[in-house]
Design a protein around this motif. Structure first.
Motif, short mmCIF file in Angstrom:
data_model
loop_
_atom_site.label_atom_id
_atom_site.label_comp_id
_atom_site.label_asym_id
_atom_site.label_seq_id
_atom_site.Cartn_x
_atom_site.Cartn_y
_atom_site.Cartn_z
N PHE A 6 68.89 6.22 1.72
CA PHE A 6 69.01 7.00 0.48
C PHE A 6 67.71 6.98 -0.34
N ASP A 7 67.58 7.98 -1.21
CA ASP A 7 66.46 8.08 -2.16
C ASP A 7 65.10 7.99 -1.44
N THR A 8 65.00 8.72 -0.36
CA THR A 8 63.77 8.71 0.46
C THR A 8 62.61 9.36 -0.28
N HIS A 9 61.44 8.73 -0.19
CA HIS A 9 60.23 9.29 -0.78
C HIS A 9 59.16 9.45 0.29
N ASN A 10 58.31 10.46 0.11
CA ASN A 10 57.28 10.70 1.13
C ASN A 10 56.36 9.49 1.30
N PHE A 11 56.11 8.76 0.20
CA PHE A 11 55.14 7.67 0.28
C PHE A 11 55.57 6.55 1.24
N GLU A 12 56.85 6.49 1.57
CA GLU A 12 57.35 5.38 2.40
C GLU A 12 57.76 5.79 3.81
N VAL A 94 74.66 -7.96 1.75
CA VAL A 94 73.57 -7.34 0.99
C VAL A 94 72.29 -8.09 1.33
N THR A 95 71.30 -7.37 1.85
CA THR A 95 70.01 -8.01 2.17
C THR A 95 68.90 -7.34 1.38
N ARG A 96 67.77 -8.01 1.30
CA ARG A 96 66.64 -7.47 0.53
C ARG A 96 65.33 -7.88 1.16
N VAL A 97 64.24 -7.46 0.56
CA VAL A 97 62.90 -7.87 1.01
C VAL A 97 62.34 -8.73 -0.12
N PRO A 98 62.47 -10.04 -0.02
CA PRO A 98 62.16 -10.87 -1.19
C PRO A 98 60.70 -10.84 -1.61
N ALA A 99 59.79 -10.76 -0.64
CA ALA A 99 58.38 -10.83 -1.02
C ALA A 99 57.55 -9.94 -0.12
N TYR A 100 57.40 -8.68 -0.49
CA TYR A 100 56.64 -7.79 0.40
C TYR A 100 55.17 -7.84 0.10
N SER A 101 54.83 -7.99 -1.13
CA SER A 101 53.45 -8.29 -1.50
C SER A 101 53.41 -8.65 -2.98
N PRO A 102 53.58 -9.93 -3.27
CA PRO A 102 53.49 -10.31 -4.69
C PRO A 102 52.11 -10.00 -5.24
N TYR A 103 51.10 -9.95 -4.34
CA TYR A 103 49.73 -9.63 -4.78
C TYR A 103 49.68 -8.22 -5.36
N GLN A 297 55.03 1.75 -10.07
CA GLN A 297 54.16 1.83 -8.89
C GLN A 297 53.46 0.52 -8.56
N ALA A 298 53.83 -0.56 -9.27
CA ALA A 298 53.09 -1.82 -9.07
C ALA A 298 53.12 -2.29 -7.62
N PHE A 299 54.21 -1.97 -6.91
CA PHE A 299 54.36 -2.47 -5.53
C PHE A 299 53.59 -1.61 -4.52
N LEU A 300 53.06 -0.48 -4.97
CA LEU A 300 52.65 0.58 -4.03
C LEU A 300 51.28 0.34 -3.37
N THR A 301 51.26 -0.58 -2.42
CA THR A 301 50.06 -0.75 -1.59
C THR A 301 50.48 -0.61 -0.12
N LYS A 302 49.50 -0.34 0.70
CA LYS A 302 49.72 -0.18 2.14
C LYS A 302 50.39 -1.44 2.71
N GLU A 303 49.86 -2.60 2.30
CA GLU A 303 50.38 -3.86 2.84
C GLU A 303 51.85 -4.04 2.44
#
Ligand code: NAI
Length: 343
Positions: A6-12, A94-103, A297-303
């Motif tokens: 759901f809620d698909t965006h082109n960036f992902e 319910v699962t999540r991605v706890p730390a995809y890039s805290p940086y 957008q804080a999370f929005l990096t390639k990594e």
């Protein structure tokens, strides 16, 4: 294996398609947000993959269960948009991605702090207009300032370390103490009121929970210095937006940089240019020269996007294969069986 995304965006999308080469799930990309009204779009999927603005309230969760969904795979760290009591009652994992890039998030928080303070976003527009004047662009050195970090977990800790490298004194408010940070020379663990009274910069990095909802409210603003700068890359509802509006109008704080907003749900991530903005608080916030708003957008990096895609799909893969999902990625485990649900 069908997965309703759901809620698909082109960036992902490309990141998920690349990660899916390993699994070959039948991902159905749906632009619509998940809610009780749209839940039936997930028919035929055992897993729904959702993002921060999908609304999984009790009605939606019950509907998902009714149509055969067993697993909610969040492709985010935060899970405040899921009614967990209802997920538990309906026996949904319910699962999540706890730390995809805290940086990614910590660096962005530093970015908007410096941009707001040094007025880089104003300067960029001025120079494009051939206005080379420096009037009105005065900022302050971060060096030597007291920086309040509300929540020094994965993201807050990195933010704190960057601030230490800038020569700041870091004041941390957190219910848990990080021994490594606590041992740093210029770090002090203090209570929230102390941070509010003393800090020159306050950055929010706690999750949104009933305890942290409106953590920064009129009472806390009243304690703050007039010169304080507030940064929020956590969740919008950590701040009472109406109270924020009042202190900005009365010039009782120096400014705010916000990557998240309390009522962002039907606004952020969308191109609304040319449309009427119906949110009067956001509309007013956007008029202040000392407010910088970005659209979550804080999370929005390639990594980060690579990690989100690979971890989310691995969570789904493990569930389908009957393997245990890593404990740190489980928000709600399936503990009831169908009989206990009936009781
Ligand atoms: P984390 O779980 O590693 O750290 C959270 C910290 O807050 C912990 O140290 C915890 O002890 C503390 N905490 C929890 N409740 C508290 C309370 N009531 N009072 C004081 N301290 C409390 O989480 P992480 O990975 O650092 O993420 C923090 C938040 O950042 C997420 O929950 C999410 O809402 C937000 N976020 C925002 C993103 C964006 O793009 N703007 C992207 C990713 C996360």
């Amino acid at each position: 294996m069908k997965v309703a995304f759901f809620d698909t965006h082109n960036f992902e999308k490309d990141f998920f398609l690349a990660a899916n080469q390993k699994y070959s799930f039948d991902i159905e990309f749906i632009e619509t947000r998940l809610s009780v009204k749209t839940a039936t779009l997930a028919a035929g999927s055992r897993t729904v993959c959702v993002f921060v603005n999908d609304k999984l309230d009790s009605g939606c969760v019950a509907k998902l269960r009714e149509i055969g969904v067993e697993h909610i795979a969040l492709r985010s760290a935060g899970f405040n948009n899921v009614d967990l009591a209802s997920a538990k009652f309906n026996d949904l994992l319910v699962t999540r991605v706890p730390a995809y890039s805290p940086y990614a998030v910590a660096e962005f928080a530093v970015g908007i702090l410096i941009s707001l303070n040094r007025k880089i976003h104003h300067a960029f527009l001025r120079v494009r207009d051939l206005n080379f004047s420096l009037d009105g662009l005065v900022g302050f050195d971060l060096h030597g300032k007291k920086v309040g970090v509300i929540g020094a977990g994965r993201i807050g800790k990195i933010f704190a370390k960057i601030m230490l490298a800038c020569g700041c004194h870091v004041l941390i408010y957190d219910i848990a103490k990080d021994p490594e940070l606590a041992a740093e020379k210029n770090v002090q663990y203090v209570d929230l009121d102390f941070v509010c009274k003393e800090a020159d910069v306050i950055s929010l990095h706690v999750p949104l929970t009933p305890q942290t909802h409106h953590l920064i409210n009129a009472e806390k603003f009243a304690l703050m210095k007039k010169s304080v700068v507030l940064i929020n890359t956590g969740r919008g509802a950590l701040i009472d937006s109406r109270a924020l509006l009042e202190v900005l109008k009365s010039e009782s704080i120096a400014g705010a940089a916000l990557d998240v907003y309390e009522e962002e749900e039907n606004i952020f991530f969308q191109d609304l240019s040319g449309k009427v903005l119906h949110d009067d608080i956001l509309a007013r916030l956007l008029t202040f020269p000392n407010v910088l708003v970005t659209s979550h957008q804080a999370f929005l990096t390639k990594e980060a996007l690579e990690n989100i895609a690979s971890t989310t799909l691995e969570n789904i893969n493990r569930y389908y294969r009957g393997q245990a999902v890593d404990a740190d990625k489980v928000v709600n485990s399936r503990i009831f069986n169908s009989r206990s649900r009936e009781l």
